[in-house]
Design an enzyme around this catalytic site. Structure first.
Site, mmCIF file in Angstrom:
data_model
loop_
_atom_site.group_PDB
_atom_site.id
_atom_site.type_symbol
_atom_site.label_atom_id
_atom_site.label_comp_id
_atom_site.label_asym_id
_atom_site.label_seq_id
_atom_site.Cartn_x
_atom_site.Cartn_y
_atom_site.Cartn_z
ATOM 1 C CD GLU A 270 -2.331 -7.562 2.769
ATOM 2 O OE1 GLU A 270 -1.706 -6.083 2.882
ATOM 3 O OE2 GLU A 270 -3.233 -7.610 4.108
ATOM 4 C CB ALA B 178 -0.477 0.280 1.495
HETATM 5 N N1 COA Z 1 4.792 3.383 -0.401
HETATM 6 C C1 COA Z 1 5.536 4.267 -0.850
HETATM 7 N N2 COA Z 1 6.457 3.780 -1.480
HETATM 8 C C2 COA Z 1 7.059 3.578 -1.943
HETATM 9 C C3 COA Z 1 6.274 1.630 -1.791
HETATM 10 C C4 COA Z 1 5.526 1.924 -0.790
HETATM 11 N N3 COA Z 1 4.431 0.958 -0.655
HETATM 12 N N4 COA Z 1 7.397 1.378 -1.699
HETATM 13 C C5 COA Z 1 7.939 1.716 -2.225
HETATM 14 N N5 COA Z 1 8.174 3.280 -2.273
HETATM 15 C C6 COA Z 1 8.902 4.271 -3.046
HETATM 16 C C7 COA Z 1 10.400 4.340 -2.713
HETATM 17 O O1 COA Z 1 9.739 5.951 -1.662
HETATM 18 C C8 COA Z 1 10.519 5.394 -3.585
HETATM 19 O O2 COA Z 1 10.361 5.867 -4.263
HETATM 20 P P1 COA Z 1 10.959 7.979 -4.345
HETATM 21 O O3 COA Z 1 11.919 7.133 -5.668
HETATM 22 O O4 COA Z 1 9.964 8.562 -4.798
HETATM 23 O O5 COA Z 1 11.881 7.878 -3.155
HETATM 24 C C9 COA Z 1 10.016 4.176 -5.134
HETATM 25 O O6 COA Z 1 9.132 3.814 -4.468
HETATM 26 C C10 COA Z 1 11.739 2.886 -4.860
HETATM 27 O O7 COA Z 1 11.637 2.043 -3.794
HETATM 28 P P2 COA Z 1 13.270 2.327 -2.959
HETATM 29 O O8 COA Z 1 12.317 1.846 -1.295
HETATM 30 O O9 COA Z 1 14.195 3.442 -3.744
HETATM 31 O O10 COA Z 1 13.737 0.875 -3.878
HETATM 32 P P3 COA Z 1 14.484 0.206 -3.201
HETATM 33 O O11 COA Z 1 14.893 -1.172 -4.233
HETATM 34 O O12 COA Z 1 16.021 0.004 -2.185
HETATM 35 O O13 COA Z 1 13.280 -1.343 -2.405
HETATM 36 C C11 COA Z 1 12.001 -2.177 -1.334
HETATM 37 C C12 COA Z 1 13.082 -1.869 -2.780
HETATM 38 C C13 COA Z 1 10.648 -3.303 -1.762
HETATM 39 C C14 COA Z 1 12.907 -3.180 -0.526
HETATM 40 C C15 COA Z 1 11.612 -0.783 -0.281
HETATM 41 O O14 COA Z 1 10.444 -0.157 -1.958
HETATM 42 C C16 COA Z 1 10.716 -0.958 0.685
HETATM 43 O O15 COA Z 1 10.889 -1.990 1.494
HETATM 44 N N6 COA Z 1 9.381 -0.433 0.389
HETATM 45 C C17 COA Z 1 8.326 -0.378 1.344
HETATM 46 C C18 COA Z 1 7.945 -2.358 1.792
HETATM 47 C C19 COA Z 1 6.710 -2.649 2.756
HETATM 48 O O16 COA Z 1 6.374 -1.703 3.649
HETATM 49 N N7 COA Z 1 5.251 -2.430 2.145
HETATM 50 C C20 COA Z 1 4.337 -2.501 3.240
HETATM 51 C C21 COA Z 1 3.569 -1.462 3.023
HETATM 52 S S1 COA Z 1 2.217 -1.734 4.153
#
Ligand code: COA
Length: 260
Positions: free
Chosen positions: A115, A66
């Site tokens: 999910e 999300a």
């Molecule tokens: N919500 C909002 N933005 C998200 C997102 C999420 N769930 N997952 C990734 N993004 C965004 C990041 O903020 C980033 O945006 P930016 O470039 O404007 O800063 C972009 O997507 C790329 O993500 P980034 O974190 O830089 O990539 P990464 O390869 O370093 O890491 C993940 C990948 C998936 C490990 C990491 O993005 C992450 O942990 N995301 C959240 C996962 C999460 O907790 N999901 C559950 C939500 S309830």
């Protein structure tokens, strides 16, 4: 219909709906959830669609959850509403859809992304996929059905561990857990999904609808799945598909079902 956050295309009776926010790793904001609902509902109604495939845009993610930026300042009431609305509009809607829905998990499927994949009728993953429910690392719990569907698919103990540790599992581990049905290369993911969809499409659409209802009844509180099965089984006998399927068998030919 035109969409901002998703793409929807139909070829050979397969509607592929792609979450298309690759710069945000396809995170599900409100608009995306609404558009996904609309696209799934439209495909379900269309006579041209026999199978729906949901996937993510780009090479990195199916859906990374999300959209955290949308709910970071929510209070208790808004948090509850977010989960209730999302579950009704998209996750429960997909699970109970009459048309088969396959998740093609092509990268990160985290939180709301996993999910979403779990709400689909089954999942096929590419080898680079990573799956998890990391919500407790954000101080929240899965709210789009994850605490219910993950234990149904992988068992209670594994679900407890995955949710408590907020960890990710890779595609092969997901295969071992039964969370995904098949794992293939990134390049072959869509062709494998299409091959499976092709096998589904040879069969009776109305019988498949009845089977989805009967299978889901086992996971619905207060509903006797065996009774649902009896009702759906009986209903089949009044359909054109049943006549065609049984006649074709007795005439030693392939059934030609009328479709939706
Ligand atoms: N919500 C909002 N933005 C998200 C997102 C999420 N769930 N997952 C990734 N993004 C965004 C990041 O903020 C980033 O945006 P930016 O470039 O404007 O800063 C972009 O997507 C790329 O993500 P980034 O974190 O830089 O990539 P990464 O390869 O370093 O890491 C993940 C990948 C998936 C490990 C990491 O993005 C992450 O942990 N995301 C959240 C996962 C999460 O907790 N999901 C559950 C939500 S309830």
């Amino acid at each position: 219909m035109s969409y901002q956050n998703i793409l929807s295309t139909t070829t050979n009776s397969i509607t592929t709906i792609t979450v298309n926010r690759p710069k945000k790793l396809n995170a599900l904001n409100r608009g995306t959830i609404e558009e996904l609902h609309d696209a799934v509902a439209e495909a379900n109604k269309s006579k041209d669609t026999k199978v729906i495939v949901i996937t993510g845009s780009g090479e990195k993610a199916f859906v990374a959850g999300a959209d955290i930026s949308e709910f970071a300042d929510f209070d208790e009431k808004n948090g509850g509403k977010l989960a209730a609305k999302g579950q009704e509009l998209l996750f429960d809607f997909i699970e109970n859809l009459a048309t088969p829905v396959i998740a093609a998990v092509n990268g990160f499927a985290l939180g709301g992304g996993l999910e979403l994949a779990m709400a689909c009728h089954f999942r096929v993953a590419s080898v680079n996929a990573k799956m998890g429910l990391p919500e407790v690392s954000l101080g929240v719990i899965p709210g789009y059905g994850g605490t219910q569907r993950l234990p149904q698919l992988v068992g209670k103990g594994r679900a407890m561990e995955m949710i408590m540790t907020a960890g990710m599992i890779d595609a092969n581990q997901a295969l071992e857990y039964g969370l995904v049905n098949h794992v293939t290369t990134e390049g072959e993911l869509m062709s494998l999904v299409e091959k499976i969809a092709g096998k589904i499409m040879r069969n009776s659409t109305v019988a498949i609808q009845g089977a989805i209802k009967a299978i889901n009844a086992n996971y619905t509180d207060g509903v006797d799945g065996y009774k649902t099965e009896i009702k759906q089984f009986g209903k089949c006998f009044g359909t054109e598909d049943f006549k065609e399927g049984t006649t074709a068998f007795l005439e030693k030919r392939k059934a030609d079902f009328p479709g939706k």
